[in-house]
Each structure stands twice: as C-alpha cells, then as structure tokens.
Enzyme design. Structure first.
Site, PDB file in Angstrom:
ATOM      1  N   GLY A 236       0.995  -1.093   0.060  1.00 27.96           N
ATOM      2  CA  GLY A 236      -0.060   0.015  -0.013  1.00 27.96           C
ATOM      3  C   GLY A 236       0.913   1.377  -0.054  1.00 27.96           C
ATOM      4  CB  SER A 283       1.892  -0.168   5.494  1.00 32.26           C
ATOM      5  OG  SER A 283       3.325  -0.217   6.051  1.00 32.26           O
ATOM      6  CG  ASP A 284       6.163   2.571   0.815  1.00 31.21           C
ATOM      7  OD1 ASP A 284       7.148   2.162   1.179  1.00 31.21           O
ATOM      8  OD2 ASP A 284       6.013   3.272  -0.197  1.00 31.21           O
ATOM      9  CB  ALA A 285       8.990   2.888   4.627  1.00 26.43           C
TER      10      ALA A 285
END
Length: 591
Positions: A236, A283-285
C-alpha cells in the site's frame, strides 16, 4: 473471511490446519509481532536474537549491506524465530536490491525501453534467484506505477513507463519470473498508483487524481491482471485518491482525505472488494511523510491495520510502535476478527511458500551456495543484453551528427552535469566509501580515447576555482566570470564536438554560470552537440535546445560500452523506444 484455498494461497487441508493451529496457540504479543516488518542491518547476531525473542516479528527486509552478511543475518533470524520469517528485498533492478555486491541487471524503465516483455520476466527471475541465494524469499517488486507526470522523480526510473499495456505486461512478466523460483513471493507496489504527483511521498503528500473510471482503465487494469495471475502481496502506498473518494463517500471533506495506507475505502473497498484481492497487504515504509502527516503516530499504527494493511513496514521505535499496536488490540481498537484476518493472510502466505514445512537449517542457503551464485556470468550477460537493446535515441534533429568518427570529430569535449547535492546523497557517499572515483563523463572520455579521439573533460570556472583553492591559490569572481566568456570563434576552435553527459540521480540538473562557459549548451548552433542522460531521463525539460538527445538509463560498464558502439555505428544502431514522454509534454523540447 480469507479463502485459503483460493489464489494466491491454494492451500491443502494440512496447511490450513497449520495456519489455524498456529494462530490459536499464539499469545497477544506474538500475534501483534507478526504484523511488523523490521529493517535492522547493523545489528549484531546477539542483538538479532534478542529482537526476535522480544518482538516476535513477522518479517525483515534487507539491503545496504554485503551479501555474505545478508546471508548470515538471515540465517540467525530464521534459526531464532519459532515461526518462519518473510525476508524481503527491493529487487526492482537486480540482486543488488538485497546485497550491495549483488548484480544490477537493469531498472524497470531501462527494461521498458527494450520493449521486450521477456526481459521483464528475466529481471524478475534472475534478480531474485541471486537474492534467494542470500536467503531472501520475497520481492518488494514489481514497481507497477505509471509515469504520467514528467516532474515525478520518485518512480520514473523504477517503473515500466507510461503505456498502460506495457506496464501491465511487464509487471505480470516480472511477477511470473519471481514465481519461477519455488517458494518465492512477489509484492507489487505502490497501490493505488504513483506517477501523477510531482512530489515524493517520502517527503510530502502524494496524490492520484483519477476518477474511479479513469483509475479502473489504468492502474486498476494493471493490478487486476496481476491479481488474476496470482499476485502474492500488494504494498500500500501513501497515496490519496480524492476524486475516487468523493465518488464513493459523498460529502467527504478535504481534511478527511487519507492516503491508501490509512483509508479503508481504498485498501478494503477498492483493492479487496472491487478487485478481489485475497493476498497480503503490506504498508509502504511508515516513516514516510505521506503517511505521518495525517495523524499522530500512535493513531496511525492501528489505523493502518484497520484500513486493510496486514503488515506494518518498519517501526520508528520498537517498544513504542509495537506497544501501541498491542494496546490497540487489547482495547478492541483492532478487533479480534481483524487481527485473525491479518494473521490468516500472513501465515497463509508463509504456508503457500512452503516455509512451514522446511527445517530451520534449510530456510537459508549455505555460504557455498551463495558464492556459486553471486555475480554469475548469466546475470552479467543479461545486463549487457538489456543495455544493448535499451539505449534510446530520443531526439535527432541534426541528422548528420551520427555516427561519430575520429576523422569527423577528432576533438571531443565532454561536459559532466550533475544534480543538486542533498543530504541523502552525501549520506550515501559516506556510507559506501565516498564519491565515485570517476564521473560518467570521465569514463566515456576514456572509452573515446581508446577509439582514437582526442577527448577531454571540460572544467567549469567554479570547479577550477575549487581546485585552485585546494592548491593554495586564489581565483576571484571576476577571473571566474571572464573564464566563462570568450569569443565564439575561439570557443569553436577548441573542439569539433561536445557531448553533454547528464549525471542527475534525481530531480533537475544543476548548472554553473548562466552566461558563457561550457556547461549549458548555448552553442548548439555553433558546434555539434550530443546530450546523453545516464539516469534521469527527462533532461530535455531543462535543456530543450539540444538537437540530439540520448537516454542511456545508467552508466554501468556494459551500458557505456554499448553506448560507445552505437555512437560510432550511427542512428540505426539505437533500437530502444521511449517508454515515457522524454519530451516532457513541452512543445519547445521538440524544436
């Protein structure tokens, strides 16, 4: 509910029983720990064991350290963890996305410039075959964003361009290459789609402006093709969809807009319900400003899971973030149903990958296996093959400039143009041993000398002043200014051809004096000039006067060799296609 018999899991009754029994036997702390990915390359073996024992993490991602150490770290982690771990890597362009000494094969954009879908599959397989020898089992790739805005620098070199069908075909092919490796997972990014906003989600908000219909015909087409082909995971992105949100949630205010990683209407409503995605969402970072600028971090930690993220990529402070997640679970902010759903997907994918059936000592290849695979000749050969087919002659107005020969252009001046330096670039140089010994212009100069040219690299007045200062000499402003101006005929008498090499890692080129000198090619009607970009492909926006412009995509040795061969062979030797709009939508760049 999660269907573990459907794609991407396709589990047997035995594997489903393992998933259910494992979840049933977990403590609250173990359940919460499975939601987290860590990235901890500098830890000692003992520190790694303590992290696993204390936090019960679900996965780790490794890059930025040597491959031998990557393998050692993964062996420690997999041996210490009661539940086998996801070990992810950013193998977007090669095995160097895991270990720093892994093989760079080619960026997504470079592969797209060949217009050969098979190369995308080769990239997926070869990059992750090398990474698998280090112990990785999950690729945070492909990058299936679509490059609509020339000002977007975050994904321009990483994606497969701006043609929806090419992006679709190459994204699916990359994933298929990953799946050619037994027990290896592919996580496509960055949902719901980067490439429109000129801003970088690491630093600010990022917006996708498409309506639902527009999105479905573009980004939706890419993701649906991947999902239908068995995509394991989706990353995401911290990307907002305001027009879509106004369609599905009438009356929503600007203040209520959230990035996908915090928005259930996007991750659950669009990705799961509309597209039918059944796999894991990561999730992305979570330190990126595109996510952190919407609410407090304490709120954000649990909101991401409730929005539809099954795993939380990296923590800011382990005790704090994991503590907040545990508090949210125990207080009911994260429901039992939502927790079980996320865990079922995580463990279901681990079972699909066969991790639950492998003895711990078999989860990480041996050092001898890594040594036999690392830097294999087939990786080098594929990189050279892609380079040969990718280099693109984007603009060619002076039709007699190519080919170049010593008889035609004996004296060649090469100009090195770099981008504006920044803190991250400085940090990377310090971390990896200082600046490169030679610039791409210097490398190209040497190769041209080998072909019989009298080539030299231009020294700007500012660089000359810096050199003189280092030598204990002084150069005043007037001296530098005068050095940048001379009679046109005197300037033309010094060289027969100018090659301007753009070495701009990210963003826009940085020039010296705006008047005179050799950096800015004001002299395109005085001398033949060839502009060559070795990374950022949108340099025509800043130097539209260039009449011959080439995108080489990188300055790796095989690329520079292929570039010289093509310069000497002539325009027909350039077989690459432009996978984006390198003219940047500006009419004057085509003059």
């Amino acid at each position: 509910m999660v269907d573990l018999r459907a794609k991407p899991y396709c589990l047997s009754d035995e594997d489903i029983a393992w998933v259910e029994a494992t979840i049933a036997g977990m403590t609250d702390e173990e359940k919460v720990g499975q939601l987290f990915f860590d990235n901890n390359g500098g830890a000692t073996d003992e520190e790694l064991r303590e992290i696993v024992a204390k936090y019960h993490l679900g996965g780790f991602r490794y890059n930025g350290i040597k491959s031998a150490r990557v393998r050692e770290v993964i062996e420690v982690l997999q041996t210490a963890s009661p539940i086998p771990l996801f070990i992810a890597c950013n193998t977007e362009s090669g095995g160097n996305g895991s270990g720093t000494d892994g093989t760079y094969i080619g960026s997504g954009l470079k592969v797209a410039a060949t217009d050969k879908v098979q190369y995308a599959r080769d990239l997926g397989f070869l990059s992750n075959e090398e990474a698998a020898a280090m112990g990785n089992n999950m690729a945070f790739a492909p990058v299936c964003d679509i490059h609509y805005s020339w000002e977007n620098t975050e994904i321009v070199q990483r994606c497969f361009g701006n043609d929806v069908q090419r992006v679709t075909d190459m994204s699916v092919a990359y994933m298929q290459g990953v799946h050619d490796l037994p027990g290896y997972a592919s996580v496509a990014k960055h949902f719901p789609g980067n490439g429109q906003d000129f801003r970088d989600a690491h630093l600010s908000s990022n917006i996708n402006e498409f309506t639902k219909d527009e999105w479905m015909a573009t980004y939706g087409k890419v993701y649906k093709a991947l999902i239908d082909a068995g995509l394991d995971g989706v990353m995401g992105g911290h990307i907002m969809l305001p027009k879509y949100m106004r369609e599905v949630k009438p009356g929503i205010t600007d203040d209520e807009m959230l990035p996908a990683t915090l928005c259930p209407e996007i991750l659950t409503g669009l990705l799961r319900d509309e597209l039918g995605f059944n796999g894991v969402v990561i999730s992305d970072a979570t330190h990126m400003v595109g996510m952190t600028n919407r609410m407090t971090r304490k709120e954000m930690v649990s909101a991401s899971i409730n929005a539809g993220c099954d795993m939380f990529l990296f923590y800011n402070d382990a005790d704090e973030d994991i503590g907040w997640m545990l508090e949210a679970y125990r207080s009911g902010v994260i429901s039992e149903e939502r927790m079980n759903e996320a865990l079922t997907r995580i463990l279901g994918l681990k079972a699909h990958m066969g991790l639950n059936k492998k003895p711990k000592q078999e989860l990480t290849p041996s050092a001898e296996t890594l040594q036999s695979v690392l830097g294999a000749q087939k990786y080098q050969d594929k990189a050279a093959e892609i380079a040969r087919d990718a280099i693109t002659l984007v603009k060619y107005k002076d039709q007699d400039v190519l080919p170049i020969t010593p008889a035609k252009y004996k004296r060649i001046m090469l100009v090195n143009i770099k981008g504006a330096d920044n803190a991250m670039a400085q940090l990377m140089r310090m971390a990896f041993g200082g600046a490169a010994a030679k610039t791409p212009a210097e490398i190209l100069c040497e190769k041209l000398k080998e072909k019989g040219f009298d080539a030299f690299v231009y020294e700007s007045p500012i660089d000359k002043a810096k050199r003189m200062a280092a030598e204990g000499k002084s150069a005043g402003f007037n001296d530098m200014y005068k050095a940048g101006k001379s009679a046109i005929e005197d300037f033309k008498a010094q060289q027969d051809l100018v090659i301007t090499v753009f070495n701009v890692d990210n963003g826009r080129p940085s020039f010296g004096f705006s008047k005179g000198g050799g950096e800015i090619p004001w002299y395109v009607h005085e001398l033949p000039v060839i502009g060559i970009s070795v990374n950022a492909p949108t340099m025509l926006a800043d130097v539209p006067t260039l009449r011959t412009y080439i995108n080489a995509y990188d300055s790796r040795p095989c690329t520079m060799d292929a570039l010289v061969d093509k310069l000497l062979a002539g325009p027909d030797a350039f077989t690459g296609i432009d996978p984006i709009d390198s003219f940047c939508g500006l009419w004057d760049t085509r003059l």
